[in-house]
Design a protein around this motif. Structure first.
Motif, short mmCIF file in Angstrom:
data_model
loop_
_atom_site.label_atom_id
_atom_site.label_comp_id
_atom_site.label_asym_id
_atom_site.label_seq_id
_atom_site.Cartn_x
_atom_site.Cartn_y
_atom_site.Cartn_z
N ARG A 31 11.49 6.00 -0.44
CA ARG A 31 10.41 5.41 0.36
C ARG A 31 9.97 4.08 -0.26
O ARG A 31 9.75 3.08 0.45
N ILE A 32 9.84 4.08 -1.60
CA ILE A 32 9.49 2.84 -2.31
C ILE A 32 10.62 1.82 -2.15
O ILE A 32 10.38 0.62 -1.92
N GLN A 33 11.84 2.28 -2.28
CA GLN A 33 13.00 1.40 -2.17
C GLN A 33 13.02 0.68 -0.82
O GLN A 33 13.26 -0.54 -0.74
N TYR A 34 12.77 1.42 0.25
CA TYR A 34 12.78 0.82 1.59
C TYR A 34 11.68 -0.25 1.72
O TYR A 34 11.92 -1.33 2.27
N SER A 35 10.48 0.06 1.22
CA SER A 35 9.37 -0.91 1.30
C SER A 35 9.69 -2.17 0.51
O SER A 35 9.38 -3.29 0.94
N ASN B 189 0.83 -1.21 0.00
CA ASN B 189 0.00 0.00 0.00
C ASN B 189 0.86 1.26 0.00
O ASN B 189 0.53 2.24 -0.66
N ILE B 190 1.97 1.21 0.74
CA ILE B 190 2.89 2.36 0.75
C ILE B 190 3.45 2.60 -0.65
O ILE B 190 3.53 3.75 -1.12
N ILE B 191 3.83 1.52 -1.32
CA ILE B 191 4.37 1.64 -2.68
C ILE B 191 3.32 2.20 -3.63
O ILE B 191 3.62 3.11 -4.44
N ASN B 192 2.11 1.68 -3.56
CA ASN B 192 1.03 2.16 -4.44
C ASN B 192 0.74 3.64 -4.20
O ASN B 192 0.56 4.42 -5.14
N GLU B 193 0.68 4.02 -2.93
CA GLU B 193 0.40 5.41 -2.59
C GLU B 193 1.51 6.33 -3.09
O GLU B 193 1.25 7.40 -3.65
N THR B 194 2.75 5.90 -2.91
CA THR B 194 3.90 6.72 -3.33
C THR B 194 3.98 6.81 -4.85
O THR B 194 4.31 7.86 -5.40
#
Length: 254
Positions: free
Chosen positions: A71-75, A43-48
């Motif tokens: 942020r995507i990289q960390y997820s 969800n974090i990736i999709n939102e970002t």
């Protein structure tokens, strides 16, 4: 003796069943936590990703774009640790690593000024995006992924973006009020906008242009009102003069 062995065997079997159930519950719990964690980061990736789609429409700085990609990289790192055999996650992580390198080396903002919203609905959408960006920026800062200086600069840029949207929208509403000959409402809106602008110490070129435009409109409106009042006064004086002339004009002899 046989009975004793049977009882011991039954006891051992029950013990093994209990241990198995405990392990099964533990494994189920671990699997549920893993699924929850994977879903959270998905969800974090999709939102970002959704926020990054606006980079071509809004003036995203290099620091902000890097923050979103990282942020995507960390997820993706977390997801890969949880599921090392997932090739999709590995491929996406490799792509993100390349994009981060590209941004660091080549990224430049396509435009520094905010494009004026075409409608109230678009203005609301932009304000929502800015709000979400500020939330993400704050979260990344709290996680130690964004330095204090970068956070202060980028959060202020987003705050000024929010102010620009509101001021541009206010100027449009003032223009609509003028078209409808509602000069008092237009004047109030322009004064309100100028009061906000007067409190901004770090105005950029776009905000200075908005301020100049509002000042010109307000000045034109004030001059127009003064002209109307002057003409009204002249008409009233001429009317009074005409009444006096009629009162004191020589009476006709019949």
């Amino acid at each position: 003796m046989t009975l004793t062995l049977i009882l011991i065997a039954i006891g051992a079997l029950l013990f093994l069943v209990i241990i198995y159930n405990m392990l099964q519950q533990y494994w189920n719990k671990q699997e549920a936590e893993k699924r929850t964690l994977l879903l959270k980061h998905k969800n974090i990736i999709n939102e970002t990703d959704e926020l990054l789609l606006n980079a071509s429409q809004l003036p995203f700085s290099k620091a902000l774009v890097l923050t979103l990609y990282q942020r995507i990289q960390y997820s993706l790192q977390v997801m890969q640790q949880q599921d090392p055999t997932n090739l999709q996650v590995k491929t996406r992580r490799d792509n993100i690593d390349q994009q981060i390198s590209q941004v660091k080396e080549h990224y430049q903002m396509e435009h520094t000024a905010l494009k004026a919203p075409d409608s109230d609905q678009q203005a609301i959408q932009i304000l929502q995006i800015v709000k979400r960006l500020r939330t993400v920026l704050r979260l990344e800062h709290n996680r130690g992924k964004v330095g204090n200086q970068t956070f202060v600069v980028e959060d202020r840029r987003l705050e000024l973006m929010r102010l620009k949207v509101n001021l541009i929208n206010l100027a449009k509403r003032a223009g609509a009020a003028l078209v409808n000959r509602d000069n008092n409402t237009a004047q109030q809106m322009l004064k309100k906008g100028l009061m906000v602008l007067d409190q901004i110490a770090d105005k950029d070129e776009q905000l200075k242009n908005i301020e100049t435009s509002m000042q010109q409109r307000l000045s034109e409106l004030s001059n127009s009102q003064q002209q109307v009042e002057k003409e009204q006064k002249i008409r009233e004086e001429e009317s009074e003069k005409s009444e006096l002339d009629q009162l004191f004009e020589p009476k006709r002899k019949w």
